[in-house]
Design an enzyme around this catalytic site. Structure first.
Site, PDB file in Angstrom:
ATOM      1  CD  GLU A  13      48.907  -3.523  43.775  1.00  0.00           C
ATOM      2  OE1 GLU A  13      48.186  -2.943  43.068  1.00  0.00           O
ATOM      3  OE2 GLU A  13      49.467  -4.164  43.464  1.00  0.00           O
ATOM      4  CG  ASP A  31      54.288 -12.166  40.817  1.00  0.00           C
ATOM      5  OD1 ASP A  31      54.173 -11.131  40.413  1.00  0.00           O
ATOM      6  OD2 ASP A  31      53.731 -12.839  41.705  1.00  0.00           O
ATOM      7  CE1 TYR A  65      47.415  -4.726  37.677  1.00  0.00           C
ATOM      8  CE2 TYR A  65      47.586  -4.332  40.234  1.00  0.00           C
ATOM      9  CZ  TYR A  65      48.255  -4.640  38.759  1.00  0.00           C
ATOM     10  OH  TYR A  65      49.301  -4.531  38.871  1.00  0.00           O
TER      11      TYR A  65
END
Lengths: 275, 403
Positions: A56, A67, A182
């Site tokens: 990735e 994040d 995911y």
């Protein structure tokens, strides 16, 4: 020799290969252009030999809402070095000239893609040998323009399932997805909370049943021990913040060394459990 | 919360105002946004919720706010008659409390036990902390480190009210970074937390919810001007960061085609310098913080820094409904510089005995031009959306005065 696979097919082939060996796939996340394009290219090019099954490649964005500190800092380093989306795609193209078997996906936020245009971004992905994308702030409700372009090109638009994705919503999330799903192991940001293997196992089974696709698990996995635990219950294990941190603190060799340890832990986890 | 069909057709079921708005959030938040949308739909159609809102607006916020004829400013500008909608007289000193009240009541109704908010100037943080105190809920306010420096009085107020103020150092340490951090907190505390967004932006249903709660401003102003002047104004003017006070004033007037709606963005040091916060006039459509709208960004779609003397306008985006009203030409958007705002801040204090917040001081700069343009027969309503107590130290600094 036959033409190498591309796009979603290249991803599926790698997961199938690991499955045939009764192994989980190891997925390494790095930030494109962090701290500069040259160093990041060295890291990227070294990842397959260090055992990464899937890579990735992060697209830096000024406002990475999902994040944690490690990846926020990485994005900022890349942006401050002048790295933009096209530079990261150029890294992918260089990588692809040397490696046609390792699936490579990009991961980022929607605005730079929206700005480039979904069609233009898709074309750029194909030209750079990118097989798919994870766009964090693009839920199924909003991803139709990019999905249409990706589907037409055989690229995988990988969706995220999370602990808040309940049974009612899961079919929406997995509908039309390709490559793999995911699973975000904890409700939170990248690199913060550490997941427990038991609830992850239940979630993976639920998502695998609903999607018929391999399920990779990420967020909060930093150690060999945790990676191995997750490898016993999931089809793939993603590590990002830990590798990004290693790169930031000690450079390419150290990040690759960590990747070797983590990938080995993931690939051998099930045989060790069987003994 | 009355119904006026023409301006209530947006947003659509996908949270769109034309091509703007939507729900661009991480999957972890998507189920929460959907839960909120359900609860909001139920609450706004429940007369008991409306009655509860109205009761607190009257007894706690102090509504209706008065409509005041600013005689000396009208005289100074030498043209139209200027009326100020005095939302700075609300409890906590700005329009922000109208929205916080609605959202905190909704949080209680949903059984949420923890409140978070982002704040720029600190007015939204203070209003949220106030309501959290009133309803006995713990409150965490995310505030950019740069803003904490320039809004010390509000930081202290929030702490007095029992809120925890978390300094945000990422990015430029201003409002957008505070919003990123609030979203990161929400994604980590999904079960118990209600995120009170302070402006008419963010993922659906926030822009709709905030507009609905703020539209009390325009509903009151419309009835008040009809009562005082026997006719509608020629123009309604308000400053715009995210745009909640402006949409609150504009909403009731949207069907009144002859009423010009004018939003004033922060031009900072001047739009031509690049150091500004004018997303409509100096930005392009993009996606940030859950919605598609006009944003300040570079040619790669990276968000660029906003600049304004006013922390409340220092945001690189704008609410999606303003983006839509701009594109269909129903509202006009102009701008005012830091210097103009500073001048108006002092002028309003001297002539009217009202110290405005720096945010509405921007609106006043364009009211001055418009008053001259419309002439003595003209009528203008400007939203005096906040008072300037919070800005006194910062303005003293800009004027070179030590206090």
């Amino acid at each position: 020799m036959s033409t190498p696979l591309t796009g979603a097919a290249r991803l599926e082939a790698r997961f199938a290969m690991r499955k045939a060996q009764n192994q989980a796939a190891f997925i390494a996340y790095i930030m494109g252009g962090d701290p500069d394009v040259k160093s990041a290219q060295n890291l990227l090019d070294g990842l397959p030999d260090a055992g990464a099954d899937v890579i990735e490649l992060g697209l830096p964005f000024t406002d990475p809402m999902a994040d944690g500190p490690a990846i926020q800092a990485a994005a900022l380093r890349a942006l401050n070095a002048g790295v933009r989306t096209k530079d990261v795609l150029a890294m992918a193209a260089k990588f692809r000239k040397k490696d046609v078997t390792t699936p490579l996906i990009v991961m980022g936020y929607y605005n730079p893609i929206h700005h480039m245009g979904c069609e233009a971004f898709t074309t750029a992905c194909i030209e750079s040998g990118v097989d798919g994308a994870i766009i964090v702030d693009l839920p199924p409700e909003e991803d139709a323009p990019l999905r249409a372009a990706f589907d037409g090109a055989g690229l995988a638009l990988i969706r995220l399932a999370t602990p808040t994705t309940d049974d009612q919503r899961l079919p929406t999330v997995v509908a039309g997805t390709s490559g793999f799903v995911y699973y975000v192991s904890v409700a939170g940001i990248t690199g913060a909370l550490v997941p427990d293997a038991d609830p992850v196992e239940r979630a993976v089974r639920r998502i695998r049943n609903a999607s018929g696709l391999p399920v990779a698990v990420g967020f909060g996995i930093k150690t060999e021990e945790k990676a191995a635990q997750i490898a016993r219950v999931a089809d793939g294990v993603v590590v990002g913040s830990a590798i990004v941190d290693a790169m930031a603190q000690n450079g390419v060799e150290h990040a690759l060394e960590l990747t070797r340890h983590l990938s080995n832990a993931v690939h051998t986890a099930r045989e060790e459990a069987a003994q | 919360m009355s119904k006026a069909p023409q301006q209530d057709i947006w947003p659509d079921a996908r949270g769109r105002f034309g091509e703007f708005g939507g729900r661009y959030v991480a999957e972890t938040l998507m189920p929460l946004i959907l839960e909120l949308e359900g609860a909001w739909d139920e609450a706004r159609n429940d007369p008991a919720f409306t009655a509860q809102m109205d009761g607190f607006l009257r007894d706690y916020v102090g509504r209706p706010s008065v409509l005041y004829h600013a005689e000396r400013l009208s005289e100074e500008f030498g043209g139209a008659k200027i009326w100020l909608k005095r939302d700075e007289l609300n409890h906590t000193g700005s329009h922000k409390i109208n929205n916080c009240l609605g959202q905190v009541l909704l949080a209680k109704r949903m059984g949420k036990t923890r409140i978070i908010a982002e704040t720029g100037a600190g007015q939204h943080g203070v209003a949220t902390a106030t309501l959290a105190a009133r309803f006995g809920l713990p409150c965490v306010v995310f505030m950019g480190a740069t803003d904490i420096e320039r809004q010390q009085p509000n930081v202290f107020r929030m702490k007095l009210l029992g809120a925890e103020v978390v300094p945000v150092t990422s990015g430029t340490g201003t409002l957008k970074d505070a919003m990123n951090e609030a979203l990161r907190d929400w994604v980590t505390h999904v079960d118990e937390t209600f995120y009170v967004i302070g402006t008419a932006a963010g993922p659906h249903p926030y822009p709709h919810m905030v507009r609905t709660f703020q539209s009390v401003i325009g509903r009151e102003a419309r009835a008040q001007i009809l009562e005082r002047e026997g006719r509608l104004p020629d123009a309604c003017v308000a400053c715009i960061g995210g745009g909640s006070n402006a949409i609150g004033l504009f909403h009731a007037f949207v069907p009144d085609e002859n009423v010009r709606l004018i939003g004033v963005e922060a031009a900072g040091k001047g739009i031509e310098t690049g150091k500004h916060a004018a997303s409509l006039k100096g930005g392009a459509p993009g996606v940030l913080h859950g919605n598609r709208t006009y944003l300040l960004q570079d040619k790669d779609g990276q968000i660029t820094d906003a600049h304004s003397i006013s922390a409340g306008l220092d945001y690189p985006g704008i609410g999606p409904e303003h983006a839509y009203l701009n594109d269909i030409g129903r509202a006009e958007y102009v701008s005012a510089t830091d210097k103009e705002a500073l001048d108006m801040f002092q002028l309003c204090a001297k002539l009217e005995g009202i110290i405005p917040a720096l945010e509405p001081a921007h609106a006043l700069a364009r009211v001055a031009d418009l008053a001259r343009e419309l002439g003595p027969k003209g009528l203008i309503i400007m939203n005096m959306c906040g008072r300037g107590d919070k800005d006194v130290f910062a303005v003293a600094g800009h004027l070179g005065v030590e206090i």
